[in-house]
Design an enzyme around this catalytic site. Structure first.
Site, PDB file in Angstrom:
ATOM      1  N   HIS A 120      36.124  38.952  45.576  1.00 36.07           N
ATOM      2  CA  HIS A 120      36.806  37.666  45.323  1.00 36.07           C
ATOM      3  C   HIS A 120      36.527  36.650  46.432  1.00 36.07           C
ATOM      4  CE1 HIS A 120      38.884  39.272  41.899  1.00 36.07           C
ATOM      5  NE2 HIS A 120      39.547  40.175  42.602  1.00 36.07           N
ATOM      6  N   ASP A 157      34.540  46.431  38.654  1.00 34.52           N
ATOM      7  CA  ASP A 157      35.959  46.260  38.957  1.00 34.52           C
ATOM      8  C   ASP A 157      36.651  45.628  37.738  1.00 34.52           C
ATOM      9  OD1 ASP A 157      37.751  45.987  41.719  1.00 34.52           O
ATOM     10  OD2 ASP A 157      38.325  44.491  40.228  1.00 34.52           O
ATOM     11  N   HIS A 159      38.689  43.272  37.735  1.00 38.06           N
ATOM     12  CA  HIS A 159      38.810  41.825  37.929  1.00 38.06           C
ATOM     13  C   HIS A 159      37.431  41.166  37.980  1.00 38.06           C
ATOM     14  CE1 HIS A 159      42.474  43.569  39.876  1.00 38.06           C
ATOM     15  NE2 HIS A 159      43.039  42.629  39.144  1.00 38.06           N
ATOM     16  N   ASP A 238      39.808  49.952  39.530  1.00 39.33           N
ATOM     17  CA  ASP A 238      41.101  49.542  38.974  1.00 39.33           C
ATOM     18  C   ASP A 238      41.054  49.321  37.459  1.00 39.33           C
ATOM     19  OD1 ASP A 238      39.454  47.424  39.514  1.00 39.33           O
ATOM     20  OD2 ASP A 238      40.888  46.303  40.730  1.00 39.33           O
TER      21      ASP A 238
HETATM   22 ZN   LIG Z   1      40.047  44.558  41.207  1.00 40.75          ZN
END
Ligand SMILES: [Zn+2]
Length: 301
Positions: A120, A157, A159, A238
């Site tokens: 991120h 991931d 995200h 995740d």
């Molecule tokens: Zn993540």
């Protein structure tokens, strides 16, 4: 990050315990991570971003001496303490050192068990538990210092790796392939339609079998066409169905399958060269089992 935060030191302890219990740790070539240099970081980040984090750390140190709080808030989910700067340099340094070791032929591939995560972290912004973008720092190191012309970044991931996208969108040397739960964190981050990105947004409750089919159809042909000379993995766990941070349905076997498909691409084009860096994964048991599955495929164990 402070007490009760999911991005906690116990995550690495859980992985370490799993390597110990299974005996897998003994079969691996284990190395300590060096600190990344500022020059390494500035291949992915603006000079201002690196200086700002350094400055926040110095300021925090003075605050603590004056009796102030031990954490400084970077965004609503992300804070730093006085050790964060060194930890972040080591996380990026691990990826750089792993790249050097793989390029030197000392090992075919490497997994970096690091915190804080990186995907991120944008060119000029820390967010979402991330400060420096470890995989992009390493990918640019492979291109600029080892003279490679094409690499790939694969992100599994749960995200969206918005930071990675922010830095690499439009860099034709880097192909980024990812899937991620959508709509989901980071809400509002624009998805670029740059030609070097293969983005697969998937709805909540998508199962591993459907993800596998999408990878087969959308990632693999693009990766083969790009012919990466090295592959970097943003290895977040995740998307595991036991992980409450997201709502996807992957299990250990899916991570093993994805790793093995990436490994096939690496064998075809990159002499097997892979550097994988830990990103998310917050259910400690699922994280440890998934990392084990990932490493077993990488190491043929
Ligand atoms: Zn993540």
């Amino acid at each position: 990050m402070g007490a009760g935060h999911p991005e906690c030191p116990e995550r690495l302890d859980a992985i370490e315990d799993r390597l110990l219990i299974t005996g897998l740790g003994d079969a691996l070539d284990r190395r300590e991570a060096p600190l990344a240099s500022v020059a390494d970081l500035e291949r992915a980040h603006s000079r201002m971003h690196v200086a700002a984090l350094r400055g926040m750390t110095d300021q925090l140190q003075e605050q603590i001496i004056a009796g102030g709080p031990e954490h400084a808030q970077v965004d609503p989910d992300t804070s730093l303490n006085v050790h964060t700067w060194n930890a972040a340099l080591r996380a990026a340094g691990a990826a750089v050192a792993a790249t050097d070791a793989v390029m030197a032929g000392e090992m075919e591939n490497a997994f970096c068990a690091v915190r804080p995560p990186g995907h991120h972290a944008c060119r000029s912004e820390a967010m979402g538990f991330c400060f420096f973008n470890n995989v992009v720092v390493a990918a640019r190191h492979a291109l600029d210092r080892h003279g490679l012309s094409r690499v790939a970044i694969v992100d599994f991931d749960v995200h969206h790796g918005n930071g990675t996208e922010d830095i690499v969108a439009g860099d034709p040397r880097i192909l980024m392939a990812s899937f991620y739960q959508h709509p989901f964190y980071p809400y509002g981050a624009e998805h670029s339609d740059a030609a070097n990105l293969v983005n697969l947004p998937v709805p909540a409750y998508t199962r591993g079998m459907d993800i596998r089919e999408m990878i087969e159809q959308a990632w693999i042909p693009r990766l083969d066409a790009h012919k990466p000379e090295m592959i970097f993995i943003s290895a977040g766990f995740d998307a595991h169905r036991e992980d409450d941070m997201g709502q996807l349905g992957l299990v250990e076997q899916d991570y093993a399958w994805i790793t093995s498909r990436i490994k096939d691409v690496a064998r075809r084009h990159a002499k097997g060269r892979i550097v994988s860096c830990l990103e998310g994964g917050y259910h400690l048991g699922a994280l440890a089992r998934s990392v084990e599955a990932h490493i077993r495929v990488l190491a043929d164990l």
